[in-house]
Scaffold this motif. Sequence first.
Motif, PDB file in Angstrom:
ATOM      1  N   UNK A   1      63.480 -17.836   3.780  1.00  7.43           N
ATOM      2  CA  UNK A   1      62.372 -18.151   4.700  1.00  7.43           C
ATOM      3  C   UNK A   1      62.857 -19.095   5.801  1.00  7.43           C
ATOM      4  N   UNK A   2      62.460 -18.793   7.046  1.00 12.21           N
ATOM      5  CA  UNK A   2      62.711 -19.694   8.173  1.00 12.21           C
ATOM      6  C   UNK A   2      61.430 -20.468   8.472  1.00 12.21           C
ATOM      7  N   UNK A   3      61.609 -21.699   8.901  1.00 15.68           N
ATOM      8  CA  UNK A   3      60.465 -22.567   9.163  1.00 15.68           C
ATOM      9  C   UNK A   3      60.591 -23.168  10.558  1.00 15.68           C
ATOM     10  N   UNK A   4      59.497 -23.181  11.320  1.00 16.25           N
ATOM     11  CA  UNK A   4      59.496 -23.859  12.624  1.00 16.25           C
ATOM     12  C   UNK A   4      58.073 -24.272  12.976  1.00 16.25           C
TER      13      UNK A   4
ATOM     14  N   UNK B   1      55.138 -25.993   1.449  1.00 17.72           N
ATOM     15  CA  UNK B   1      54.172 -25.629   2.487  1.00 17.72           C
ATOM     16  C   UNK B   1      52.943 -24.991   1.840  1.00 17.72           C
ATOM     17  N   UNK B   2      51.788 -25.613   2.059  1.00 20.68           N
ATOM     18  CA  UNK B   2      50.519 -25.032   1.609  1.00 20.68           C
ATOM     19  C   UNK B   2      50.073 -24.025   2.665  1.00 20.68           C
TER      20      UNK B   2
ATOM     21  N   UNK C   1      63.723 -31.981  10.053  1.00 24.05           N
ATOM     22  CA  UNK C   1      62.800 -31.837  11.180  1.00 24.05           C
ATOM     23  C   UNK C   1      61.437 -32.416  10.843  1.00 24.05           C
ATOM     24  N   UNK C   2      60.884 -33.174  11.785  1.00 27.16           N
ATOM     25  CA  UNK C   2      59.511 -33.665  11.664  1.00 27.16           C
ATOM     26  C   UNK C   2      58.607 -32.714  12.458  1.00 27.16           C
ATOM     27  N   UNK C   3      57.717 -32.015  11.772  1.00 29.43           N
ATOM     28  CA  UNK C   3      56.826 -31.062  12.445  1.00 29.43           C
ATOM     29  C   UNK C   3      55.533 -31.768  12.852  1.00 29.43           C
TER      30      UNK C   3
ATOM     31  N   UNK D   1      55.007 -22.536  11.009  1.00 28.45           N
ATOM     32  CA  UNK D   1      54.965 -21.087  10.776  1.00 28.45           C
ATOM     33  C   UNK D   1      56.219 -20.708   9.979  1.00 28.45           C
ATOM     34  N   UNK D   2      56.008 -19.896   8.970  1.00 31.78           N
ATOM     35  CA  UNK D   2      57.098 -19.392   8.137  1.00 31.78           C
ATOM     36  C   UNK D   2      57.345 -17.924   8.462  1.00 31.78           C
ATOM     37  N   UNK D   3      58.622 -17.531   8.464  1.00 36.16           N
ATOM     38  CA  UNK D   3      58.973 -16.138   8.741  1.00 36.16           C
ATOM     39  C   UNK D   3      60.062 -15.683   7.770  1.00 36.16           C
ATOM     40  N   UNK D   4      59.983 -14.420   7.355  1.00 37.94           N
ATOM     41  CA  UNK D   4      61.047 -13.833   6.540  1.00 37.94           C
ATOM     42  C   UNK D   4      61.036 -12.315   6.705  1.00 37.94           C
ATOM     43  N   UNK D   5      62.151 -11.696   6.410  1.00 42.71           N
ATOM     44  CA  UNK D   5      62.243 -10.239   6.498  1.00 42.71           C
ATOM     45  C   UNK D   5      61.330  -9.595   5.452  1.00 42.71           C
ATOM     46  N   UNK D   6      60.705  -8.484   5.829  1.00 46.58           N
ATOM     47  CA  UNK D   6      59.767  -7.826   4.904  1.00 46.58           C
ATOM     48  C   UNK D   6      60.440  -7.435   3.591  1.00 46.58           C
TER      49      UNK D   6
END
Length: 358
Positions: free
Chosen positions: A281-284, A316-317, A335-337, A343-348
């Motif tokens: 998972x990527x987070x930004x 992450x909730x 990183x301080x968000x 937003x979390x992203x990952x390949x299907x």
Amino acid sequence: MPHQAPAETRSPGRRPQTGQPAIRLTGLEKHFDKVRAVDGVDLDIPPGEFFSMLGPSGSGKTTVLRMIAGFELPTAGTIELEGKDVSQLAPFDRDVNTVFQDYALFPHMTVQQNVEYGLKVKRVAKAERRERAKEALRTVRLEDFGDRKPSQMSGGQRQRVALARALVNRPKVLLLDEPLGALDLKLRQTMQVELKQIQREVGITFVFVTHDQDEALTMSDRIAVFNAGRIEQVGTPVEVYERPASAFVAGFVGTSNLLSGRSAEAVIGRPGLYSIRPEKIRIDGDLASPAGPGETSATGSVTDVVYAGSTVRYAVALDAGGQLSVVRQNTSEPTEFADGRVRLRWRREHSFQVPEAG
């Protein structure tokens, strides 16, 4: 290519491959009063494999190992070694040896004498047992330590002496009962690499019992994951980690996120139970950016940040319900968000559907 020694001088324990499994367990059960410690295990282990039995305490893995060794007799089922039924044979009538966590070395004997001991009991001639013990010590890189006492050696060296003592008997199968459990982390990691290398050199079947999933993933050709007396999954480390056969395997082998129910429908787009590994998972903090082609995404709030040296772990909730853990390589400061919103992203394809119980 590395030079291979002639057959008569190869490392102790090397045996020709046969068409039979080295070990075959069929309908294996062990009951202690009303407790089913092992509850119907079927398993084939081919010759020359480094096979691990992984599971929590009380899962049945050690009891299975003890039954293969002959220290426990099965309540039901059979144990075969290269096609021979040994289910009711005594330990000394089975062509196996066991390495224990506590080493069990004789403190008053030298290393050479410790390694020779089993051959002496079998009345092997003195010259032959001395040469075979030296050969076994060469295999575990302790050829210059034969005159030392166990008390003069480190924990890792004593573990290798115990291994040499088992290998000198040239068993068909070597059983290892959590042999690295007493070592510190760095030494344990070093011994994992050495043990796998030794297994490749001697070429015999190793059956390794552990509750440490990193240890099993690092060393094994295949892994059997035990739970409540049964095997939940057998597969290569990649198969067990990437494609868990149950929610238990997904949770026990590595760290896994599980999404189900309404959370799964909202995030994945269909019902079911799904495993997503944290490192996938990527987070930004860009909430406005949609998921890209072939991606799944979800928004949520960071509830915890754990700094673990080489990695940073975020809890992450999700707005859709449920919680995901995210692991990020520590290439910069954590990183301080803003407001903790991410937003979390990952390949299907990294949303792996896990079979649900029942």
